[in-house]
Write a protein that holds these residues in place. Sequence first.
Motif, mmCIF file in Angstrom:
data_model
loop_
_atom_site.group_PDB
_atom_site.id
_atom_site.type_symbol
_atom_site.label_atom_id
_atom_site.label_comp_id
_atom_site.label_asym_id
_atom_site.label_seq_id
_atom_site.Cartn_x
_atom_site.Cartn_y
_atom_site.Cartn_z
ATOM 1 N N SER A 154 76.561 20.280 97.138
ATOM 2 C CA SER A 154 75.174 20.812 97.587
ATOM 3 C C SER A 154 74.433 19.953 98.170
ATOM 4 O O SER A 154 74.584 18.688 97.403
ATOM 5 N N CYS A 155 73.309 20.045 98.559
ATOM 6 C CA CYS A 155 72.253 19.303 99.099
ATOM 7 C C CYS A 155 71.009 20.300 99.220
ATOM 8 O O CYS A 155 71.000 21.082 100.249
ATOM 9 N N GLY A 156 70.096 19.874 98.273
ATOM 10 C CA GLY A 156 69.030 20.800 98.278
ATOM 11 C C GLY A 156 68.010 20.615 99.583
ATOM 12 O O GLY A 156 67.495 21.775 100.149
ATOM 13 N N THR A 157 67.558 19.478 99.733
ATOM 14 C CA THR A 157 66.978 19.332 101.302
ATOM 15 C C THR A 157 67.819 19.618 102.348
ATOM 16 O O THR A 157 67.051 20.218 103.326
ATOM 17 N N GLY A 158 69.136 19.309 102.333
ATOM 18 C CA GLY A 158 70.020 19.849 103.559
ATOM 19 C C GLY A 158 69.973 21.282 103.530
ATOM 20 O O GLY A 158 70.276 21.865 104.631
ATOM 21 N N VAL A 159 70.283 21.945 102.499
ATOM 22 C CA VAL A 159 70.177 23.611 102.433
ATOM 23 C C VAL A 159 68.650 23.910 103.300
ATOM 24 O O VAL A 159 68.548 24.851 104.176
ATOM 25 N N ALA A 160 67.687 23.404 102.982
ATOM 26 C CA ALA A 160 66.316 23.737 103.748
ATOM 27 C C ALA A 160 66.449 23.409 104.897
ATOM 28 O O ALA A 160 66.023 24.048 105.816
ATOM 29 N N ALA A 161 66.926 22.236 105.235
ATOM 30 C CA ALA A 161 66.954 21.808 106.854
ATOM 31 C C ALA A 161 67.817 22.762 107.438
ATOM 32 O O ALA A 161 67.825 23.035 108.656
ATOM 33 N N ALA A 162 68.817 23.045 106.819
ATOM 34 C CA ALA A 162 69.890 24.095 107.558
ATOM 35 C C ALA A 162 69.295 25.410 107.771
ATOM 36 O O ALA A 162 69.422 25.899 109.013
ATOM 37 N N ALA A 163 68.775 25.769 106.754
ATOM 38 C CA ALA A 163 67.786 27.273 107.199
ATOM 39 C C ALA A 163 66.851 27.033 108.223
ATOM 40 O O ALA A 163 66.952 27.966 109.131
ATOM 41 N N LEU A 164 66.139 25.930 108.157
ATOM 42 C CA LEU A 164 64.900 25.715 109.310
ATOM 43 C C LEU A 164 65.562 25.532 110.640
ATOM 44 O O LEU A 164 65.022 26.129 111.565
ATOM 45 N N ALA A 165 66.754 24.828 110.613
ATOM 46 C CA ALA A 165 67.402 24.760 112.069
ATOM 47 C C ALA A 165 67.812 25.948 112.505
ATOM 48 O O ALA A 165 67.607 26.287 113.860
ATOM 49 N N VAL A 166 68.700 26.741 111.667
ATOM 50 C CA VAL A 166 69.073 28.114 112.394
ATOM 51 C C VAL A 166 67.695 29.003 112.794
ATOM 52 O O VAL A 166 67.976 29.738 113.692
ATOM 53 N N ARG A 167 66.650 28.801 111.680
ATOM 54 C CA ARG A 167 65.726 29.612 112.244
ATOM 55 C C ARG A 167 65.034 29.187 113.512
ATOM 56 O O ARG A 167 64.769 30.106 114.373
ATOM 57 N N HIS A 168 65.160 27.991 113.687
ATOM 58 C CA HIS A 168 64.698 27.377 114.808
ATOM 59 C C HIS A 168 65.407 27.809 116.206
ATOM 60 O O HIS A 168 64.936 28.348 117.041
ATOM 61 N N TRP A 169 66.912 27.879 116.063
ATOM 62 C CA TRP A 169 67.807 28.366 116.841
ATOM 63 C C TRP A 169 67.492 29.760 117.166
ATOM 64 O O TRP A 169 67.679 30.415 118.345
ATOM 65 N N ALA A 170 67.233 30.654 116.171
ATOM 66 C CA ALA A 170 67.284 32.363 116.560
ATOM 67 C C ALA A 170 65.986 32.666 116.901
ATOM 68 O O ALA A 170 65.996 33.600 117.618
ATOM 69 N N GLY A 171 65.067 31.795 117.205
ATOM 70 C CA GLY A 171 63.825 32.073 117.804
ATOM 71 C C GLY A 171 62.542 32.753 117.008
ATOM 72 O O GLY A 171 62.722 33.048 115.744
ATOM 73 N N PRO A 172 61.432 33.430 117.647
ATOM 74 C CA PRO A 172 60.453 33.755 116.946
ATOM 75 C C PRO A 172 60.721 35.037 116.170
ATOM 76 O O PRO A 172 59.716 35.069 115.104
ATOM 77 N N ALA A 173 61.616 35.609 116.184
ATOM 78 C CA ALA A 173 61.963 36.749 115.373
ATOM 79 C C ALA A 173 62.702 36.748 114.374
ATOM 80 O O ALA A 173 63.004 37.448 113.618
ATOM 81 N N ALA A 174 63.084 35.287 114.027
ATOM 82 C CA ALA A 174 64.027 34.934 112.914
ATOM 83 C C ALA A 174 63.053 35.008 111.549
ATOM 84 O O ALA A 174 61.914 34.904 111.599
ATOM 85 N N PRO A 175 63.750 35.458 110.661
ATOM 86 C CA PRO A 175 62.965 35.834 109.081
ATOM 87 C C PRO A 175 62.770 34.312 108.726
ATOM 88 O O PRO A 175 62.998 33.240 108.868
ATOM 89 N N ASP A 176 61.739 34.479 107.710
ATOM 90 C CA ASP A 176 61.244 33.223 106.861
ATOM 91 C C ASP A 176 61.962 33.033 105.569
ATOM 92 O O ASP A 176 61.649 32.187 104.693
ATOM 93 N N HIS A 177 62.881 34.162 105.096
ATOM 94 C CA HIS A 177 63.539 34.224 104.186
ATOM 95 C C HIS A 177 65.100 33.977 104.397
ATOM 96 O O HIS A 177 65.543 34.614 105.010
ATOM 97 N N TRP A 178 65.593 33.055 103.506
ATOM 98 C CA TRP A 178 67.032 32.668 103.868
ATOM 99 C C TRP A 178 67.777 32.575 102.417
ATOM 100 O O TRP A 178 67.345 32.112 101.590
ATOM 101 N N VAL A 179 69.014 32.881 102.593
ATOM 102 C CA VAL A 179 70.275 32.431 101.574
ATOM 103 C C VAL A 179 71.111 31.810 102.110
ATOM 104 O O VAL A 179 71.686 31.933 103.283
#
Length: 296
Positions: free
Chosen positions: A233-258
Motif C-alpha cells: 500500500s502507499c497512502g499518497t499513491g492511493v490519493a494520486a491514483a484517485a485524483l488521476a482517474v477523477r481527472h481522466w473521467a472528467g467534470p462529472a466524476a465524484p469527489d469520493h473514492w474507494v
Amino acid sequence: MPQTIAFTKGHGTGNDFVIVPDPDGTLDLSDDQVAVLCDRRFGIGGDGILRVVRASAIDEGRELLAASTPSSGTVEWFMDYRNADGSKAEMCGNGVRVFVRYLVDVGWADLDGAPLNVGTRAGVKTVTRSDRGYEVDLGPFVVDDSGVLVRTRGGGAPRPGVGIDVGNPHVVVALPDDAELEGLDLAAQPLLQPEPPHGANVEFVVPSDPLVHEGVGSIRMRVFERGVGETLSCGTGVAAAALAVRHWAGPAAPDHWVVEVPGGTLGVRMPEVDGERHVLLSGPATLVYTGEVTLA
C-alpha cells in the motif's frame, strides 16, 4: 559503542514501518543503519522508518515553526520519514496515520475533540479520527498532464502516465483490466521517460465496473515506491491514483473514492477547503509490537 534503542512496529494496510521514538532529536541514524533496520532478513523489516521527534528538535521542523501563523495551528511533532534505503522522503500518507496512532497510544498527543497537526517535509498535515480509522488532509494537489512514458520489465510498449503531486511526486498509469494489473512485474523499478528530477512513485490502476456506484468511485491499484520497491500500500499513491482517474473521467466524476490495494482498502475525498481543493486520505493504522534493537 553499540547503541540500543526502543522501537515499535506498525503498518497502515500492510505498508509497514519501524517507529523510533526520539523526542529530543538526539539520534542520528545513517542511511546504512536505516537500511539495516528495514531489511526483512537482517533487521526488523519495514518499508521505512518513522522517527518521532519534536519539531523544535529538527532543522526541518524549526523551519516549519518559523513559518507558522496563529491560523495554521501549533505543531509539536515532526515525522522524520526515511525510505527503506535510507533516503529522506517528503511525506507518507500511511505513515502519518501510523505516526499519529503511536503518539496517541503512548500519551504524547490526543485526538479527543481537536485535530492534530504533524510536521513533515511536505509541510504541516492535519489528522483527525474517521470511520476508517484516521484521516489526513494531504493539502492541495497538482495534476501534470504533460505526459510521462512508463515502461515495466516484460511489459512491452511503454504506457502513458499522468503526473500527480500531493506533497511528493507520483506518476499514475491506467491499465485495461485486472489480468494486466496482476501480471505486472514490479520486482524491477519502472523506467520513466522523461525521468522526474527527484524520481517518482509509480501507480498502476484499473477502474471498477461500474466505475461509480452510489456517488463513490472505485479503483484497484498496485504501486512501486521510489527507494523501497513494490509495497502492499502507499497512502499518497492511493490519493494520486484517485485524483488521476477523477481527472481522466472528467467534470462529472465524484469527489469520493474507494481504492483497493493488496494490503486493504482506503478512502479518498476531495473537498474544498478555504476556497481550494484538497485531497484527504482515510484508513486504519495498526501497531504490531514493541522491542529494542542494538544499532551496528
